[in-house]
Design a protein around this motif. Structure first.
Motif, PDB file in Angstrom:
ATOM      1  N   GLY A  47      41.770   1.197  18.758  1.00 29.36           N
ATOM      2  CA  GLY A  47      42.128   2.194  19.754  1.00 29.36           C
ATOM      3  C   GLY A  47      41.020   2.416  20.763  1.00 29.36           C
ATOM      4  N   LEU A  48      39.779   2.480  20.291  1.00 32.98           N
ATOM      5  CA  LEU A  48      38.650   2.627  21.205  1.00 32.98           C
ATOM      6  C   LEU A  48      38.534   1.412  22.120  1.00 32.98           C
ATOM      7  N   GLN A  49      38.808   0.236  21.577  1.00 35.13           N
ATOM      8  CA  GLN A  49      38.771  -0.977  22.392  1.00 35.13           C
ATOM      9  C   GLN A  49      39.825  -0.938  23.486  1.00 35.13           C
ATOM     10  N   LEU A  50      41.017  -0.423  23.156  1.00 37.98           N
ATOM     11  CA  LEU A  50      42.070  -0.321  24.161  1.00 37.98           C
ATOM     12  C   LEU A  50      41.639   0.588  25.309  1.00 37.98           C
ATOM     13  N   LEU A  51      41.004   1.703  24.984  1.00 37.93           N
ATOM     14  CA  LEU A  51      40.545   2.624  26.021  1.00 37.93           C
ATOM     15  C   LEU A  51      39.498   1.974  26.915  1.00 37.93           C
ATOM     16  N   GLU A  52      38.614   1.182  26.311  1.00 33.28           N
ATOM     17  CA  GLU A  52      37.552   0.549  27.080  1.00 33.28           C
ATOM     18  C   GLU A  52      38.050  -0.634  27.905  1.00 33.28           C
ATOM     19  N   GLN A  53      38.987  -1.391  27.360  1.00 29.84           N
ATOM     20  CA  GLN A  53      39.412  -2.630  28.009  1.00 29.84           C
ATOM     21  C   GLN A  53      40.552  -2.429  28.999  1.00 29.84           C
ATOM     22  N   PHE A  54      41.192  -1.275  28.976  1.00 30.05           N
ATOM     23  CA  PHE A  54      42.312  -1.028  29.871  1.00 30.05           C
ATOM     24  C   PHE A  54      41.834  -1.050  31.325  1.00 30.05           C
ATOM     25  N   ASN A  55      42.604  -1.711  32.181  1.00 29.25           N
ATOM     26  CA  ASN A  55      42.274  -1.793  33.609  1.00 29.25           C
ATOM     27  C   ASN A  55      42.928  -0.609  34.323  1.00 29.25           C
ATOM     28  N   TYR A  56      42.169   0.438  34.518  1.00 31.24           N
ATOM     29  CA  TYR A  56      42.716   1.674  35.060  1.00 31.24           C
ATOM     30  C   TYR A  56      43.086   1.549  36.535  1.00 31.24           C
ATOM     31  N   THR A  57      42.320   0.791  37.286  1.00 24.22           N
ATOM     32  CA  THR A  57      42.566   0.657  38.725  1.00 24.22           C
ATOM     33  C   THR A  57      42.511  -0.821  39.112  1.00 24.22           C
ATOM     34  N   PRO A  58      43.574  -1.561  38.853  1.00 24.66           N
ATOM     35  CA  PRO A  58      43.558  -3.010  39.106  1.00 24.66           C
ATOM     36  C   PRO A  58      43.334  -3.390  40.558  1.00 24.66           C
ATOM     37  N   ALA A  59      43.657  -2.510  41.495  1.00 27.72           N
ATOM     38  CA  ALA A  59      43.442  -2.830  42.910  1.00 27.72           C
ATOM     39  C   ALA A  59      41.974  -2.698  43.300  1.00 27.72           C
ATOM     40  N   CYS A  60      41.202  -2.013  42.479  1.00 27.42           N
ATOM     41  CA  CYS A  60      39.767  -1.834  42.734  1.00 27.42           C
ATOM     42  C   CYS A  60      39.049  -1.898  41.393  1.00 27.42           C
ATOM     43  N   GLU A  61      38.730  -3.100  40.956  1.00 26.57           N
ATOM     44  CA  GLU A  61      38.105  -3.286  39.655  1.00 26.57           C
ATOM     45  C   GLU A  61      36.607  -3.025  39.778  1.00 26.57           C
ATOM     46  N   VAL A  62      36.141  -2.008  39.096  1.00 28.19           N
ATOM     47  CA  VAL A  62      34.758  -1.568  39.214  1.00 28.19           C
ATOM     48  C   VAL A  62      33.783  -2.659  38.785  1.00 28.19           C
TER      49      VAL A  62
END
Length: 249
Positions: free
Chosen positions: A116-131
């Motif tokens: 679950g922690l990995q999912l939170l970290e690996q999720f691409n929250y803003t695919p149009a602007c990848e930090v």
């Protein structure tokens, strides 16, 4: 379902039969059937529907609180499909719950798993602007004060978007309780830079420390600006605002 015959087509319900138009043609069918609110609440055959609805409602509540907690990183901007994309994340998280029975799965129990922690970290929250692409640098986080430090920083390697003259970095520790949906955000002072920035090391340190009410998420946000006549204006293009969860524990 049958087609109506007769000189004058009927519309309405007569003796338990519905008369209506479908695609411009008069139709007759027996009234009743389908889902009703009472059936969903009471019928045994609707148990799976009730379970899904309960878990969906739970994920929706978590989603709302989570987006409010992250709002300072994108204030004044609306991400397209942000709600629906986060619903997908929280749905995946609640399916990791192996403690509760079906229909009672919770996001907090999913977050409690290493996956679950990995999912939170690996999720691409803003695919149009990848930090990670905007700031392609190594970084470290202090165990004592959560200070975020970029090493070998080079402004020439920052992925500026078209029209931007400045970039602002926001960083903070989000202390989020996925069970009670309480949260506290501990922010560092934002850093604003233009293309002339000459530093090779960059550090952002939160002004306060979390008391650990839940899961700690280290969040980094970027936003691009354009200077016009000495004033900075935020760009509103889809690739001008981004956020990323660097680590959670």
């Amino acid at each position: 379902m049958a087609k109506q015959t007769g000189i004058i087509p009927l519309v309405g319900t007569i003796n338990g039969v519905n008369f209506y138009y479908l695609h411009g043609k008069p139709i007759a069918r027996k009234a009743g059937g389908g889902f009703t609110k009472k059936a969903i609440k009471s019928k045994a055959s609707m148990q799976r529907v009730r379970e899904n609805a309960n878990e969906f409602g739970h994920c929706s509540e978590v989603n709302k609180a989570f987006r409010l907690a992250l709002a300072p990183f994108y204030k004044g901007y609306t991400f397209p499909h942000f709600h629906s994309r986060l619903m997908g994340l929280f749905t995946r998280l609640k399916t990791l719950d192996t403690t509760n029975a079906r229909g009672m799965h919770t996001v907090v129990n999913g977050v409690g798993q290493a996956e679950g922690l990995q999912l939170l970290e690996q999720f691409n929250y803003t695919p149009a602007c990848e930090v990670a692409q905007v700031l392609p640098f190594e970084y470290g986080v202090s165990d004592s004060d959560y200070a975020l430090t970029f090493t070998d920083f080079n402004i020439d390697q920052v992925g500026f978007v078209d029209g931007a003259t400045h970039i602002a970095l926001t960083y903070g520790v989000l202390d989020f309780d996925f069970e009670r949906l309480d949260y506290a955000l501990h922010m560092a002072a934002p850093v604003v830079m233009d293309g002339s920035y000459a530093g090779s090391t960059l550090t952002l340190t939160p002004d306060t420390l979390p008391t650990v009410i839940g899961t700690r998420l280290l969040v980094l946000g970027v936003r691009f600006y354009q200077m016009v006549d000495g004033a900075l204006y935020a760009l509103n293009a889809k690739d001008s605002v981004g956020l990323r969860i660097l680590k959670c524990f």
